[in-house]
Design an enzyme around this catalytic site. Structure first.
Site, mmCIF file in Angstrom:
data_model
loop_
_atom_site.group_PDB
_atom_site.id
_atom_site.type_symbol
_atom_site.label_atom_id
_atom_site.label_comp_id
_atom_site.label_asym_id
_atom_site.label_seq_id
_atom_site.Cartn_x
_atom_site.Cartn_y
_atom_site.Cartn_z
ATOM 1 N N CYS A 1 -27.033 -20.820 -24.909
ATOM 2 C CA CYS A 1 -28.035 -20.925 -26.166
ATOM 3 C C CYS A 1 -27.898 -19.735 -26.739
ATOM 4 C CB CYS A 1 -29.192 -21.159 -26.061
ATOM 5 S SG CYS A 1 -30.140 -20.051 -24.740
ATOM 6 N N GLU B 1 -37.677 -23.617 -25.938
ATOM 7 C CA GLU B 1 -36.533 -22.705 -26.097
ATOM 8 C C GLU B 1 -35.197 -23.497 -26.382
ATOM 9 O OE1 GLU B 1 -33.095 -21.124 -26.040
ATOM 10 O OE2 GLU B 1 -33.434 -21.020 -23.923
#
Length: 482
Positions: free
Chosen positions: A283, A249
């Site tokens: 993120c 990720e």
């Protein structure tokens, strides 16, 4: 005098005979050293991996329901020591204490769902091509796992990797960021404190070379990573040489399109929360707002007012809503992005310079910053800043807005604020992102897949039921019974 922490292996802290050390400091006060930590090399990594390899057969042979019961005890310990761990996190990472408490609460919530997967490690039975034969599949653990995690969510991100790995029958080594080693070690210590068999979960500290040693170790069968896209590419390349699976990720450049919203005030509220929690070091942070040109003045004014209410400071102080950036390199990086954006023609509406006076002098503080008149060709519209910086981009048509939203290499998450169901549907269908939000910020839920597309993600999403596809292998079984 600073305390020295060894690696956590086999249920105890272990200090190598000839250790190299590095420190961790409070980003709100760089003069406060939180401890000294082992800069682990191949030998220290091998010791941790050997331990989880030895523990693997027994843990894999434990039923999923029994693993769930043991891990539930670990979650009870985490809940009991929530305040203690949250204070460690705030001192080491910088985020306000309430954000640290919320992060641990979110971690427990997601883990509770994952424990249920211990009861749902299902295969399937199907018709055989041959008479008198049963055909079925079963799930089996993939094997020893390396979890490499960043500094922005030093409890939530490890938990998103460790709980799925453990509940599916794997053993694991955590390598936390070198900027938050104490939080990572304390987390693993707490999880080991209530009945988890020794060696099932270990932790080693260190930097890039430590992570590379883990990735290259022959006994590691799966690598789950969260961090920058550049680091993810490097890990993916190393893992490919051994044909080892990777769940990564990575970065994001997440858009929010505001297109005739149900309430402009509510849209701004959701975007500010999504953009500035963890000082924008997320993120999933919204970093660019795409609006109709006719609405730019209104939305700039609304954002400027909302950002002016954020209070920077030490996260342990009451009322602070914007902590420091986590390290000096990050402060320099964010400041550089803003300076170059202004040089390229962006208009600075608010913020823009590091805070260095008075209470801010000893820390890595950067104010909430708003930039307008940003075009799609500018660096700041394409690259991940990872800081408290929001940009406004104006377009004429919804087609332009969608194209601008997709015109980056990333595809993690996105949001749209609109009362037009047709516009919402076109956005959901057309946006290149792994997670899409309509009329609320980019906050994921505890039972839904979490992951991105393009340069934002590789492998099955973490969180939710999809993550067990990464941590298990499928074995096909044919049984001739007559």
């Amino acid at each position: 005098m600073a305390e020295y922490y060894g690696n956590f292996i086999g249920g105890n802290y272990v200090t190598p005979r000839r250790a190299s050390w590095f420190d961790s400091v409070n980003p709100a006060n760089r003069e406060e050293c939180l401890g000294m930590f082992v800069d682990s090399g191949r030998q220290e990594v091998a010791e941790a991996v050997d331990s989880i390899v030895s523990a693997a057969p027994q843990w894999a042979g434990t039923s999923g329901t029994e693993r769930a019961a043991i891990l539930q005890m670990a979650l009870v310990a985490l809940a009991e020591r929530k305040e203690e761990l949250a204070r460690v996190m705030t001192r080491e990472q910088g985020k306000p204490l309430q954000e640290s408490l919320n992060e641990i609460g979110k971690s427990i919530s997601e883990a509770q769902f994952m424990l249920g997967e211990g009861y749902r490690l299902n295969g399937y039975t199907t018709m055989s091509e041959k008479p008198g034969t049963w055909a079925q599949t079963v799930r089996v653990p993939v094997g020893p796992v390396a979890a490499i995690t960043p500094w922005n969510f030093p409890v939530l991100t490890p938990m998103r990797k460790l709980m799925p790995a453990l509940i599916t029958g794997n053993t694991a080594v955590l390598k936390p960021s070198e900027y938050t080693p104490l939080t990572g070690l304390k987390l693993v210590e707490i999880l080991n404190s209530r009945g988890l068999p020794k060696g099932v979960l270990n932790a080693v500290t260190g930097g890039r070379s430590t992570g590379e040693a883990l990735v290259k170790h022959h006994a590691i069968k799966a690598i789950t990573f969260t961090g920058s896209t550049a680091a993810g590419r490097s890990i993916y390349k190393l893992a490919a040489e051994r044909l080892v699976r990777v769940q990564a990720e990575m970065g994001g450049k997440n858009p929010a399109v505001v297109w005739d919203p149900p309430s402009m005030q509510e849209a701004v509220k959701h975007i500010v929360s999504a953009a500035f929690l963890c000082s924008g070091q997320r993120c999933t942070a919204i970093s660019r707002v795409i609006v109709r040109k006719a609405d730019t003045a209104e939305i700039e004014q609304a954002f400027a007012a909302a950002l002016s209410e954020l209070r920077p400071g030490n996260g342990l102080e009451n009322g602070v809503t914007l902590g420091p950036l986590t390290n000096e390199a990050q402060l320099s990086k964010v400041s550089g992005f803003v300076q170059r954006a202004v040089q390229e023609g962006a208009r600075l509406v608010l913020g823009g310079e590091p805070l260095k006076e008075g209470e801010f002098a000893k820390g890595f503080f950067f104010p909430a910053t708003l930039l307008a008149d940003v075009t799609g060709e500018m660096e700041i519209a394409r690259e991940e800043v990872f800081g408290p910086v929001l940009i406004v981009q104006a377009v004429e048509t919804f087609e332009e807005a969608l194209a601008m939203a997709n015109n980056v290499e990333y595809g993690l998450t996105a949001a749209i604020f609109t009362k037009d169901l047709s516009v919402a549907g076109r956005f959901v269908d057309g946006i290149q992102a792994g997670m899409v939000h309509v009329n609320h910020g980019t906050a994921p839920e505890s039972h839904m897949p979490f992951g991105g597309v393009k340069a934002s993600g590789v492998g099955p999403g973490s969180v939710g039921p999809t993550t067990k596809d990464f941590f298990t292998d499928i074995k096909s079984v044919y049984l001739k019974h007559s």
